[in-house]
Motif scaffolding. Structure first.
Motif, PDB file in Angstrom:
ATOM      1  N   ALA A 161       0.962  -1.504   0.242  1.00  0.00           N
ATOM      2  CA  ALA A 161       0.257   0.706  -0.021  1.00  0.00           C
ATOM      3  C   ALA A 161       1.000   0.717   0.260  1.00  0.00           C
ATOM      4  O   ALA A 161       0.979   1.958  -0.517  1.00  0.00           O
ATOM      5  N   LEU A 162       2.132   1.137   0.874  1.00  0.00           N
ATOM      6  CA  LEU A 162       3.070   1.510   0.838  1.00  0.00           C
ATOM      7  C   LEU A 162       3.541   2.710  -0.470  1.00  0.00           C
ATOM      8  O   LEU A 162       3.514   3.688  -1.021  1.00  0.00           O
ATOM      9  N   LYS A 163       3.950   1.393  -0.474  1.00  0.00           N
ATOM     10  CA  LYS A 163       4.803   1.474  -2.400  1.00  0.00           C
ATOM     11  C   LYS A 163       3.796   1.855  -3.730  1.00  0.00           C
ATOM     12  O   LYS A 163       4.498   2.613  -4.348  1.00  0.00           O
ATOM     13  N   LEU A 164       2.227   1.701  -3.578  1.00  0.00           N
ATOM     14  CA  LEU A 164       1.726   1.981  -4.613  1.00  0.00           C
ATOM     15  C   LEU A 164       0.757   3.014  -4.562  1.00  0.00           C
ATOM     16  O   LEU A 164       0.271   3.787  -5.264  1.00  0.00           O
ATOM     17  N   GLY A 165       0.848   3.572  -3.281  1.00  0.00           N
ATOM     18  CA  GLY A 165       0.283   4.855  -2.413  1.00  0.00           C
ATOM     19  C   GLY A 165      -1.555   4.654  -2.423  1.00  0.00           C
ATOM     20  O   GLY A 165      -1.985   5.405  -3.727  1.00  0.00           O
ATOM     21  N   ILE A 166      -1.428   3.092  -2.281  1.00  0.00           N
ATOM     22  CA  ILE A 166      -3.029   2.814  -2.343  1.00  0.00           C
ATOM     23  C   ILE A 166      -3.184   2.542  -0.721  1.00  0.00           C
ATOM     24  O   ILE A 166      -2.318   2.477  -0.244  1.00  0.00           O
ATOM     25  N   ARG A 167      -4.739   1.955  -0.329  1.00  0.00           N
ATOM     26  CA  ARG A 167      -5.364   1.578   1.002  1.00  0.00           C
ATOM     27  C   ARG A 167      -4.751   0.475   1.365  1.00  0.00           C
ATOM     28  O   ARG A 167      -4.839  -0.431   0.238  1.00  0.00           O
ATOM     29  N   PRO A 168      -4.217  -0.306   2.921  1.00  0.00           N
ATOM     30  CA  PRO A 168      -4.289  -1.786   2.901  1.00  0.00           C
ATOM     31  C   PRO A 168      -5.588  -2.529   2.190  1.00  0.00           C
ATOM     32  O   PRO A 168      -5.487  -3.521   1.658  1.00  0.00           O
ATOM     33  N   ASN A 169      -6.388  -1.773   2.331  1.00  0.00           N
ATOM     34  CA  ASN A 169      -7.681  -2.863   2.452  1.00  0.00           C
ATOM     35  C   ASN A 169      -8.206  -2.949   0.880  1.00  0.00           C
ATOM     36  O   ASN A 169      -8.433  -3.702   0.703  1.00  0.00           O
ATOM     37  N   THR A 170      -7.307  -1.552  -0.019  1.00  0.00           N
ATOM     38  CA  THR A 170      -7.465  -1.634  -1.055  1.00  0.00           C
ATOM     39  C   THR A 170      -6.480  -2.841  -1.952  1.00  0.00           C
ATOM     40  O   THR A 170      -6.869  -3.728  -3.228  1.00  0.00           O
ATOM     41  N   VAL A 171      -5.519  -2.970  -0.917  1.00  0.00           N
ATOM     42  CA  VAL A 171      -3.974  -3.935  -1.461  1.00  0.00           C
ATOM     43  C   VAL A 171      -5.152  -5.304  -1.558  1.00  0.00           C
ATOM     44  O   VAL A 171      -5.366  -5.961  -2.059  1.00  0.00           O
ATOM     45  N   ASP A 172      -5.561  -5.703  -0.127  1.00  0.00           N
ATOM     46  CA  ASP A 172      -6.531  -6.887   0.652  1.00  0.00           C
ATOM     47  C   ASP A 172      -7.514  -6.751  -0.539  1.00  0.00           C
ATOM     48  O   ASP A 172      -7.715  -8.109  -1.446  1.00  0.00           O
ATOM     49  N   THR A 173      -8.132  -6.721  -1.869  1.00  0.00           N
ATOM     50  CA  THR A 173      -9.649  -6.358  -2.124  1.00  0.00           C
ATOM     51  C   THR A 173      -8.515  -6.831  -4.081  1.00  0.00           C
ATOM     52  O   THR A 173      -8.466  -7.842  -4.658  1.00  0.00           O
ATOM     53  N   HIS A 174      -7.537  -6.302  -3.980  1.00  0.00           N
ATOM     54  CA  HIS A 174      -7.016  -6.835  -5.058  1.00  0.00           C
ATOM     55  C   HIS A 174      -6.587  -8.076  -4.907  1.00  0.00           C
ATOM     56  O   HIS A 174      -6.443  -8.940  -5.926  1.00  0.00           O
ATOM     57  N   ARG A 175      -5.923  -8.565  -3.846  1.00  0.00           N
ATOM     58  CA  ARG A 175      -5.155  -9.934  -3.782  1.00  0.00           C
ATOM     59  C   ARG A 175      -6.478 -10.855  -3.738  1.00  0.00           C
ATOM     60  O   ARG A 175      -6.148 -11.937  -4.452  1.00  0.00           O
ATOM     61  N   ARG A 176      -7.666 -10.468  -3.372  1.00  0.00           N
ATOM     62  CA  ARG A 176      -8.497 -11.575  -3.553  1.00  0.00           C
ATOM     63  C   ARG A 176      -9.330 -11.579  -5.115  1.00  0.00           C
ATOM     64  O   ARG A 176      -9.445 -12.584  -5.109  1.00  0.00           O
ATOM     65  N   ASN A 177      -9.134 -10.716  -6.018  1.00  0.00           N
ATOM     66  CA  ASN A 177      -8.927 -10.675  -7.522  1.00  0.00           C
ATOM     67  C   ASN A 177      -8.341 -11.455  -7.437  1.00  0.00           C
ATOM     68  O   ASN A 177      -8.971 -12.533  -8.753  1.00  0.00           O
ATOM     69  N   ILE A 178      -6.907 -11.416  -7.424  1.00  0.00           N
ATOM     70  CA  ILE A 178      -6.173 -11.965  -8.696  1.00  0.00           C
ATOM     71  C   ILE A 178      -5.920 -13.351  -8.106  1.00  0.00           C
ATOM     72  O   ILE A 178      -6.385 -14.621  -8.872  1.00  0.00           O
ATOM     73  N   LEU A 179      -6.581 -14.252  -6.564  1.00  0.00           N
ATOM     74  CA  LEU A 179      -6.809 -15.427  -5.965  1.00  0.00           C
ATOM     75  C   LEU A 179      -7.756 -15.764  -7.115  1.00  0.00           C
ATOM     76  O   LEU A 179      -8.271 -16.621  -7.531  1.00  0.00           O
ATOM     77  N   LYS A 180      -8.879 -14.749  -7.285  1.00  0.00           N
ATOM     78  CA  LYS A 180     -10.302 -15.945  -8.162  1.00  0.00           C
ATOM     79  C   LYS A 180     -10.338 -15.580  -9.441  1.00  0.00           C
ATOM     80  O   LYS A 180     -10.633 -16.752  -9.730  1.00  0.00           O
ATOM     81  N   LYS A 181      -9.514 -14.492  -9.992  1.00  0.00           N
ATOM     82  CA  LYS A 181      -9.470 -14.586 -11.666  1.00  0.00           C
ATOM     83  C   LYS A 181      -7.960 -16.100 -11.748  1.00  0.00           C
ATOM     84  O   LYS A 181      -7.950 -16.449 -12.642  1.00  0.00           O
ATOM     85  N   LEU A 182      -7.147 -16.497 -10.167  1.00  0.00           N
ATOM     86  CA  LEU A 182      -6.129 -17.858 -10.894  1.00  0.00           C
ATOM     87  C   LEU A 182      -6.483 -18.756 -10.194  1.00  0.00           C
ATOM     88  O   LEU A 182      -5.806 -19.812 -10.897  1.00  0.00           O
ATOM     89  N   ASN A 183      -7.391 -19.050 -10.074  1.00  0.00           N
ATOM     90  CA  ASN A 183      -8.286 -19.848  -9.960  1.00  0.00           C
ATOM     91  C   ASN A 183      -7.441 -20.675  -8.711  1.00  0.00           C
ATOM     92  O   ASN A 183      -7.264 -21.488  -8.417  1.00  0.00           O
ATOM     93  N   ILE A 184      -6.381 -19.921  -7.712  1.00  0.00           N
ATOM     94  CA  ILE A 184      -6.064 -20.893  -6.988  1.00  0.00           C
ATOM     95  C   ILE A 184      -5.920 -19.642  -5.368  1.00  0.00           C
ATOM     96  O   ILE A 184      -7.398 -19.497  -5.337  1.00  0.00           O
ATOM     97  N   SER A 185      -5.650 -20.950  -4.707  1.00  0.00           N
ATOM     98  CA  SER A 185      -6.923 -20.446  -2.483  1.00  0.00           C
ATOM     99  C   SER A 185      -5.466 -20.219  -1.848  1.00  0.00           C
ATOM    100  O   SER A 185      -6.409 -19.635  -0.748  1.00  0.00           O
ATOM    101  N   SER A 186      -4.783 -19.138  -1.948  1.00  0.00           N
ATOM    102  CA  SER A 186      -4.046 -19.280  -1.068  1.00  0.00           C
ATOM    103  C   SER A 186      -3.037 -18.267  -0.996  1.00  0.00           C
ATOM    104  O   SER A 186      -2.135 -18.400  -2.821  1.00  0.00           O
ATOM    105  N   THR A 187      -2.713 -16.495  -0.754  1.00  0.00           N
ATOM    106  CA  THR A 187      -1.238 -16.111  -2.025  1.00  0.00           C
ATOM    107  C   THR A 187       0.181 -17.174  -1.587  1.00  0.00           C
ATOM    108  O   THR A 187       0.557 -17.259  -2.508  1.00  0.00           O
ATOM    109  N   GLY A 188      -0.087 -17.945  -1.098  1.00  0.00           N
ATOM    110  CA  GLY A 188       1.305 -18.359  -1.173  1.00  0.00           C
ATOM    111  C   GLY A 188       0.935 -19.285  -1.996  1.00  0.00           C
ATOM    112  O   GLY A 188       2.259 -19.669  -2.293  1.00  0.00           O
TER     113      GLY A 188
END
Length: 258
Positions: free
Chosen positions: A217-244
């Motif tokens: 969030a700090l490096k991209l100049g966005i809110r941490p909640n927005t980062v978490d939203t992006h992370r959820r969307n990424i997992l959904k689009k790539l059909n994988i279950s975890s960030t790990g």
């Protein structure tokens, strides 16, 4: 992807024009299997025309804890049902592209010298997914010189390892050495084609560098909640279950993330 769809696609890839005889191959394989030691590999004679296994070595049960008679009775459909659902699409794409490559790029006289390798995750008797690396050498061809009978070797590797789904083809040269004539990474292809936005790619790159949501969030100049939203969307689009799982996959595909 349901298994009726898998069957339809698989049969189209390996559509053949006659059913060749297997007796001489099965006889030799059975003789050989009796003398082989127990190990983390097993082999089968595969029949893509009948979607069956003509022979299954004794190490199948040692490697996976599964019953050979069940596989023999139910054929490839049963085997497919144990492949990780997230791997099915990439696996079928790999098979299709290998077949297209063979038919378009490999001379008919050389097709008997080919060897193919690909991988996927498979559920064992403990309902745990393990990595399976399959190498298949053609034994018989149909009237159009399309390989449909194969000797398949399966190497079982711990499911704790994150392996990208890849496929390769090798051709035996005049020195009896295999030259790689085809290679592709299908995890990478699916990743690139799954509609990930530029901002999501920024998040992916920073995740691969072990940044937390707050740091991203700090490096991209966005809110941490927005980062978490992006992370959820990424997992959904790539059909994988975890960030790990995502990070493990990306670190084996640095060409994609940089």
């Amino acid at each position: 992807m349901n298994f009726d769809s898998v069957k339809s696609v698989y049969k189209e890839i390996f559509k053949s024009h006659y059913a060749p005889s297997l007796e001489k191959h099965i006889e030799k394989i059975i003789e050989l299997d009796a003398f082989l030691p127990y190990s983390s590999t097993f082999f089968c004679i595969t029949n893509t025309h009948k979607l069956s296994f003509e022979y299954i070595s004794k190490n199948y049960t040692v490697c996976l804890g599964l019953d050979r008679s069940t596989l023999k009775a139910n054929g490839m459909r049963y085997f497919w049902s144990r492949i990780h659902p997230d791997d099915l699409e990439a696996w079928l794409k790999a098979l299709n592209d290998l077949m297209k490559f063979t038919l378009s790029e490999i001379d008919i006289n050389d097709r008997g010298k080919m060897s193919y390798t690909w991988n996927y995750r498979l559920k064992n008797s403990s309902d745990e997914y393990v990595n399976v690396i399959q190498n298949t050498t053609p034994l018989e061809f149909d009237l159009n010189d399309k390989p449909i009978i194969g000797l398949a070797h399966y190497t079982v590797v711990s499911g704790e390892l994150t392996l990208p789904i890849t496929a390769s083809a090798k051709l035996l040269n005049d020195k009896n050495e295999y030259d790689t004539v085809y290679y592709d990474n299908f995890s990478q292809k699916l990743l690139a084609d799954d509609g990930v936005s530029n901002r999501e790619r920024d998040v992916i790159r920073l995740l691969a560098l072990n940044n937390s949501s707050k740091e991203i969030a700090l490096k991209l100049g966005i809110r941490p909640n927005t980062v978490d939203t992006h992370r959820r969307n990424i997992l959904k689009k790539l059909n994988i279950s975890s960030t790990g799982e995502l990070i493990g996959m990306l670190k084996t595909n640095k060409k994609f993330i940089y």
